[in-house]
Design an enzyme around this catalytic site. Structure first.
Site, PDB file in Angstrom:
ATOM      1  N   PHE A 123       0.804  -1.121   0.006  1.00 54.04           N
ATOM      2  CA  PHE A 123      -0.145  -0.033   0.115  1.00 54.04           C
ATOM      3  C   PHE A 123       0.770   1.184   0.000  1.00 54.04           C
ATOM      4  O   PHE A 123       1.817   1.457   1.006  1.00 54.04           O
ATOM      5  CB  PHE A 123      -1.017  -0.130   1.320  1.00 54.04           C
ATOM      6  CG  PHE A 123      -1.742   1.141   1.666  1.00 54.04           C
ATOM      7  CD1 PHE A 123      -3.096   1.391   0.941  1.00 54.04           C
ATOM      8  CD2 PHE A 123      -1.503   1.960   2.851  1.00 54.04           C
ATOM      9  CE1 PHE A 123      -3.856   2.235   1.299  1.00 54.04           C
ATOM     10  CE2 PHE A 123      -2.145   3.157   2.767  1.00 54.04           C
ATOM     11  CZ  PHE A 123      -3.451   3.149   2.440  1.00 54.04           C
ATOM     12  N   LEU A 125       0.874   4.959   0.281  1.00 48.97           N
ATOM     13  CA  LEU A 125       0.457   6.265   0.676  1.00 48.97           C
ATOM     14  C   LEU A 125       1.462   7.121   0.991  1.00 48.97           C
ATOM     15  O   LEU A 125       1.681   8.327   0.329  1.00 48.97           O
ATOM     16  CB  LEU A 125      -0.798   6.155   1.697  1.00 48.97           C
ATOM     17  CG  LEU A 125      -1.157   7.471   2.039  1.00 48.97           C
ATOM     18  CD1 LEU A 125      -2.026   8.337   1.368  1.00 48.97           C
ATOM     19  CD2 LEU A 125      -2.040   7.379   3.448  1.00 48.97           C
ATOM     20  N   GLY A 131       2.944  12.139   5.472  1.00 47.88           N
ATOM     21  CA  GLY A 131       2.867  11.205   6.299  1.00 47.88           C
ATOM     22  C   GLY A 131       1.382  11.207   7.304  1.00 47.88           C
ATOM     23  O   GLY A 131       0.447  10.803   6.502  1.00 47.88           O
ATOM     24  N   ILE A 157       7.136   1.567   2.928  1.00 48.42           N
ATOM     25  CA  ILE A 157       6.476   0.536   2.522  1.00 48.42           C
ATOM     26  C   ILE A 157       6.533  -0.977   2.899  1.00 48.42           C
ATOM     27  O   ILE A 157       7.693  -1.422   2.656  1.00 48.42           O
ATOM     28  CB  ILE A 157       6.230   0.804   0.995  1.00 48.42           C
ATOM     29  CG1 ILE A 157       6.068   2.227   0.558  1.00 48.42           C
ATOM     30  CG2 ILE A 157       5.028   0.041   0.303  1.00 48.42           C
ATOM     31  CD1 ILE A 157       4.928   2.864   1.261  1.00 48.42           C
ATOM     32  N   THR A 158       5.547  -1.217   3.736  1.00 47.92           N
ATOM     33  CA  THR A 158       5.794  -2.850   4.201  1.00 47.92           C
ATOM     34  C   THR A 158       5.393  -3.664   2.955  1.00 47.92           C
ATOM     35  O   THR A 158       4.421  -3.177   2.169  1.00 47.92           O
ATOM     36  CB  THR A 158       4.626  -3.092   5.443  1.00 47.92           C
ATOM     37  OG1 THR A 158       5.039  -2.210   6.209  1.00 47.92           O
ATOM     38  CG2 THR A 158       4.822  -4.552   5.602  1.00 47.92           C
ATOM     39  N   GLY A 340      17.148  -6.767  34.965  1.00 48.01           N
ATOM     40  CA  GLY A 340      18.098  -6.849  34.015  1.00 48.01           C
ATOM     41  C   GLY A 340      17.710  -7.748  32.878  1.00 48.01           C
ATOM     42  O   GLY A 340      18.422  -7.552  31.659  1.00 48.01           O
ATOM     43  N   GLU A 363       0.289   3.540  10.526  1.00 48.40           N
ATOM     44  CA  GLU A 363      -1.062   3.577  10.166  1.00 48.40           C
ATOM     45  C   GLU A 363      -2.032   4.440  10.712  1.00 48.40           C
ATOM     46  O   GLU A 363      -2.968   4.299  11.143  1.00 48.40           O
ATOM     47  CB  GLU A 363      -1.793   2.244  10.196  1.00 48.40           C
ATOM     48  CG  GLU A 363      -1.235   1.375   8.807  1.00 48.40           C
ATOM     49  CD  GLU A 363      -1.906   0.024   8.639  1.00 48.40           C
ATOM     50  OE1 GLU A 363      -3.369   0.000   8.532  1.00 48.40           O
ATOM     51  OE2 GLU A 363      -1.238  -0.921   8.271  1.00 48.40           O
TER      52      GLU A 363
END
Ligand code: COS
Length: 379
Positions: A123, A125, A131, A157-158, A340, A363
Site C-alpha cells: 500500500f 500512501l 505522512g 512501505i511494508t 536486568g 497507519e
C-alpha cells in the site's frame, strides 16, 4: 449481546494459535536477529488459507470476514509481530483497496491471487512529505494516450520488495487538494518501478520495509481505482480497516507480554518467594491483563461492525489507539518485571518493546487517532 465467537471463529483461533506456537514462536527471535523475511512461514499461512479469510468466495476468499481475520492477526502477532505486520499490510491495506473499490476484472486479476497468497500486496500512501498529512502527496500520474505515467517516491512501505502489486496514490489534478488525488494498481514488475535497499529498523526487523521509487512507470489506463479524484477518500476508508489490523497486531504483542511476564514472575525467586507474590508485581500484571482484555473487546467490536456493514471509523481508531498504547505499556512493564534480564536479547520482551513502538506510529499515529476520534465526536 453475545460475546461468544462462532464455531468457525473458535476453530480459526485454535488453528492459528497452534500454528504460531509450533512453527513461528520458536524462530521469531532468530528472524528478528537476522532481519530475515519469513518466506516459508508466509507460504504455510497461504496453505492454511489465512490470506483468504477476509474475502468472499467469489474472489478466492473463505468468506470468514474481518473478525476471523483480526483473530488470525492477533494470534500470528503473539508469536511474531514481523510476520503479523507482513500479513496485515498484505490484506487490509494492500489487497483491500482493490477488493473495496476495484472493478470485477480488477478483483479477479488481483484479489484472487492475493487471497490465495500467490502474491503479496503493498500500500503506497506515505511519502517523504506526506505522512500524517496524507493529502500532501507529491507523486504524480499523467494520462498519456492509454497509459498513466507515474512519477514519485513512497516511503516506509511494508512488503515493498516482496510485493507483486502495489496500490498507490498520485496527484492527477494538481491544485484540487485531496480531491485531486487518485489511486492506481501498479504491477511491481512494470519498468521504472524499483525499491530501495531495506530500512534498518528498531523493531519488526523481519518484515520487509523499503522505499518505492517510480520513474515514468507506465500502467494501463484501466488500472485506476474508481474514478479520478476518488483516491484520497478510498485510502481513508482503507485505513479505517487497517486500524483494526494494527489494533489486532498490538493486541497480539500485548498478550505475548502478559504471557511472558506472568510465567517469569511465577518462577523468579527474590526475597525467598516468587516475585508474583509481591503486590508491586501483581498490580502490574493485573493492569496488563485488564488492558489486554479491553483491547480485545475494542478490536473485536470494530471488526464485528465492519462485518455487519455498519460504520466503524470511530471504533477502529479507538481500538487502534487503545490497543497500541496498551502494547507499549505492557512491553515496558514486562521488561520491568524481567528486570536486568528483560534488557537482554536472550529474553523476548525487549523484542516486544521494539515491535510495540511501531504500533503507536504506523497507519496513523496516536495523535492522528485522537484527531479522528475528536472529529467523529463532532468537534
Ligand atoms: N472515510 C471516508 N472519507 C473520509 C474519511 C474516512 N475515514 N476521512 C476523511 N474523509 C473525507 C472527508 O469527508 C473529506 O471529504 P469532502 O471533501 O467530501 O468533505 C475528504 O476525505 C478530505 O478530508 P479532510 O479535508 O478532513 O482531509 P485532511 O487532509 O484534513 O486529513 C486526516 C484528515 C488527518 C484525518 C487524514 O489525513 C489522515 O487520516 N491522516 C493520517 C494518515 C495515516 O494514517 N498515515 C499513515 C500512513 S499510511 S500506512
Amino acid at each position: 449481546m453475545d460475546f461468544t465467537l462462532s464455531e468457525a471463529q473458535q476453530l480459526i483461533k485454535q488453528t492459528v494459535r497452534e500454528f504460531a506456537r509450533k512453527e513461528l514462536a520458536p524462530i521469531a527471535a532468530g528472524l528478528d536477529r537476522e532481519a530475515r523475511f519469513p518466506q516459508e512461514i508466509i507460504e504455510k499461512m497461504a496453505r492454511l488459507d489465512l490470506f483468504a479469510l477476509p474475502y468472499s468466495e467469489a474472489y478466492g476468499g473463505t468468506g470468514d470476514g474481518c473478525l476471523a481475520y483480526a483473530i488470525a492477526v492477533e494470534e500470528i502477532s503473539r508469536a511474531c509481530a514481523s510476520t503479523g505486520i507482513t500479513y496485515a499490510a498484505h490484506c487490509s491495506i494492500g489487497t483491500d483497496p482493490i477488493y473495496l473499490f476495484g472493478t470485477e476484472a480488477q478483483k479477479q486479476r488481483w484479489v484472487v491471487p492475493c487471497a490465495r497468497g500467490e502474491i503479496l500486496a503493498a500500500f503506497g500512501l506515505t511519502e517523504p512529505e506526506a505522512g500524517s498529512d496524507a493529502g500532501g502527496t507529491r507523486t504524480t500520474a499523467v494520462l498519456e494516450g492509454d497509459r498513466w505515467v507515474i512519477n514519485g517516491v513512497k516511503c516506509f512501505i511494508t512488503n515493498a520488495t516482496r510485493a507483486g502489486v502495489a496500490v498507490i496514490t498520485a496527484v492527477t489534478e494538481p491544485g484540487r487538494g485531496t480531491a485531486g488525488i487518485s489511486a492506481f494498481i501498479v504491477p511491481t514488475a512494470t519498468p521504472g518501478f524499483r525499491v530501495s535497499p531495506p530500512y534498518d529498523k528498531l523493531g519488526l526487523r523481519a518484515s520487509d520495509t523499503a522505499e518505492i521509487i517510480m520513474e515514468d512507470v507506465r500502467i494501463p489506463a484501466e488500472n485506476i481505482l474508481g474514478k479520478p479524484g476518488e483516491g484520497f477518500k478510498q485510502f481513508m476508508r482503507v485505513l479505517d480497516g487497517g486500524r483494526i489490523s494494527i489494533g489486532a497486531l498490538s493486541l497480539g504483542i500485548a498478550q505475548a507480554c502478559l504471557d511472558a511476564a506472568l510465567d517469569y514472575a511465577r518462577e523468579r525467586i527474590q526475597f525467598g518467594r516468587p516475585i508474583s507474590k509481591f503486590q508491586a508485581i501483581q498490580f502490574k500484571l493485573a493492569d496488563m491483563a485488564m488492558a489486554v482484555e479491553l483491547s480485545r473487546l475494542a478490536v473485536y467490536k470494530a471488526a464485528w461492525l465492519k462485518d455487519q456493514g455498519l460504520p466503524f471509523t470511530r471504533e477502529a481508531s479507538m481500538a487502534k489507539l487503545f490497543a497500541s498504547e496498551t502494547a507499549v505499556r505492557a512491553a515496558l512493564d514486562a521488561v520491568q518485571i524481567f528486570g536486568g534480564y528483560g534488557y537482554m536479547k536472550e529474553y523476548p520482551v525487549e523484542r516486544y518493546l521494539r515491535d510495540a513502538k511501531l504500533m503507536v506510529i504506523g497507519e496513523g499515529t496516536s495523535e492522528i487517532q485522537r484527531l479522528v476520534i475528536a472529529r467523529e465526536l463532532g468537534c
